[in-house]
Structure formats: C-alpha cells, structure tokens
Design a protein around this motif. Structure first.
Motif, mmCIF file in Angstrom:
data_model
loop_
_atom_site.group_PDB
_atom_site.id
_atom_site.type_symbol
_atom_site.label_atom_id
_atom_site.label_comp_id
_atom_site.label_asym_id
_atom_site.label_seq_id
_atom_site.Cartn_x
_atom_site.Cartn_y
_atom_site.Cartn_z
ATOM 1 N N ARG A 144 0.826 -1.106 -0.054
ATOM 2 C CA ARG A 144 0.173 0.074 -0.211
ATOM 3 C C ARG A 144 0.999 1.382 -0.124
ATOM 4 O O ARG A 144 2.056 1.091 0.403
ATOM 5 N N SER A 145 0.185 2.402 -0.069
ATOM 6 C CA SER A 145 1.017 3.825 -0.237
ATOM 7 C C SER A 145 1.669 4.147 0.835
ATOM 8 O O SER A 145 2.646 4.815 0.848
ATOM 9 N N ASP A 146 1.042 3.884 2.005
ATOM 10 C CA ASP A 146 1.616 4.216 3.179
ATOM 11 C C ASP A 146 2.832 3.062 3.995
ATOM 12 O O ASP A 146 3.007 3.469 4.987
ATOM 13 N N TRP A 147 3.140 2.190 3.040
ATOM 14 C CA TRP A 147 4.146 1.042 3.462
ATOM 15 C C TRP A 147 5.344 1.342 2.910
ATOM 16 O O TRP A 147 5.518 1.542 1.729
ATOM 17 N N ASP A 148 6.152 1.859 3.637
ATOM 18 C CA ASP A 148 7.571 2.287 3.241
ATOM 19 C C ASP A 148 8.765 1.192 2.891
ATOM 20 O O ASP A 148 9.661 1.358 2.297
#
Length: 247
Positions: free
Chosen positions: A130-134
């Motif tokens: 997901r976009s908020d997993w770095d």
C-alpha cells in the motif's frame, strides 16, 4: 703541598655522582571504568525495560519484553526532537514456546526466540503493498517458502519452489521449509528480521514479527493484527528500524 690538596679536592668533586633529577608526575588520565561506561552508553540504551543496541542512524525501535510464560509487551518507540517516545504498545505479544535464548546459542527446531537487536529490512504478507508502507514488501504467492533446509545455499532466505535450490518437498522433517501460504493468518502481515542473516547452519531460519496465532510461536515474535498494521504504516527505512528482544 697546598697545590696537591687542591688537586685532590677538585678530583673528588668531579668523581661525585650528579644529584638525581626530580621525578616527573605521571600524566593524568580518565579512570578506565569511566571510559568504558561512556563507550557503552554510546552504543546501548534501554527502552521499555529492554537493552537496545542502536544501529547507525536508528530512530525507530520495536521492543519485546517478556512478561510471563510466552507472553510479552511489544512496543514501538521513535526518537523525536532528541527524545525517545513510545508511539504504541500491546501486552498481548507472544514469543516462542521454548522461551528465550542468546541468539548465538539458538538451535533450529527448539522453539526459542533469540535475544538481541536485529534490523527490520522488509515485509511480506497476503496483501499488495500500500502507499503508506515504506519498507520493501513482497506479496505471498503460490510456491513461496522460507528455506530451512540446511543443505541449501538459500538457507534462511525467501525462495519459490519453481526456482529450485532447496528440498521444498520435505514435510514433517526437521529441515522442512515453511510454505508461507500455509500460515495465512499469521503471515497476513509479517516483518523480516536479520537474525542469522549470515546463514549459520542449524542456528535457525525465519524469525519474523507477525500476527498472533492461537498461542506461543515457534520462535518468532507475534502481536495482535491491529499492532502489525500500525507497524506496517509507521516503519520507515530511513529511520533504520530494529527489533530488540529482551527478558
């Protein structure tokens, strides 16, 4: 006669030893104990009752503090404005059924969780990134294993059976590898640790931070689903996150 006496006195003065110079006081140095203490303080801190060996640049730490039996308090700390702040915590963490052991003394198949501090470089699970997993992430696919075959060059590595190089067909064997799709609940969210990254044979493979199952783990650290989703959203590779496992 007087000249002979004068000559004798002069000869005696020349033969007499010169006075010893005053002793030079030794240079003042810091006591060894204080020097060692300062060096230790620079490398190790304590968070949540756990000794943490900080890696260079680390500003995020997951602590695992065993409370009783296989239960543990698991917390996330972050360094903010020069101070360590606890961001989230759970008292429903779990460790291995075999208890805790020094990482260098761990043996595969003992159900023990290794003490120490390990980096958290990547994640895997049943969801797409997901976009908020770095952190770097892998979606579990059919045939994906974590290799526990001591005869394989891929020991303690993520590997698909189609790529070969390990005995993926072993079942119920001490060296059988973990088919990741068999643990859909626990590995819905899983964070890889660098325990035994150097692939020491028989020390153990696949030590993760993952979602709780029914009870103790086989050596990993586990926590509730909500806690893992929080870690996935907060862990930042630029903060060099680590997990520190203590007693």
């Amino acid at each position: 006669m007087k000249s002979l006496v004068v000559l004798a006195l002069v000869a005696g003065l020349l033969a007499a030893p010169a006075p010893a110079p005053a002793a030079t006081p030794p240079a003042r140095t810091a006591p060894p104990a204080q020097t060692a203490e300062r060096a230790s303080t620079a490398r190790t801190i304590h968070l949540g009752g756990v000794a943490v060996t900080l890696h260079s640049g680390t500003t995020q730490v997951v602590t695992v503090n065993r409370s009783s039996g296989h239960l543990a308090r698991v917390s996330l700390y972050q360094r903010v404005d020069g101070r360590w702040r606890r961001l989230t915590t759970t008292t429903d963490g779990r460790i291995g059924y075999g208890g805790l052991v020094q990482g260098s003394k761990r043996r595969q198949g003992t159900g023990t969780t290794p003490l120490g501090t390990y980096a958290l470089p990547s994640t895997f699970g049943t969801h797409r990134q997901r976009s908020d997993w770095d952190l770097s992430h892998r979606l579990i696919r059919s045939g994906d294993f974590w290799v526990q075959d001591n005869a394989s060059d891929y020991y303690n590595r993520y590997r698909n059976q189609r790529d070969g190089g390990f005995r993926w067909w072993l079942k119920g064997h001490p060296e059988s590898s973990e088919r990741l799709t068999d643990y859909g609940k626990q590995y819905e969210y899983a964070i890889v640790t660098t325990f035994n990254q150097s692939q020491v044979r028989h020390r153990g493979a696949g030590i993760f931070v993952h979602v709780n199952g029914k009870g103790a783990t086989a050596g990993c650290v586990s926590a509730p689903l909500w806690f893992l989703t929080s870690l996935f959203a907060r862990l930042d590779p630029e903060r060099r996150p680590v997990v520190a496992i203590g007693r």
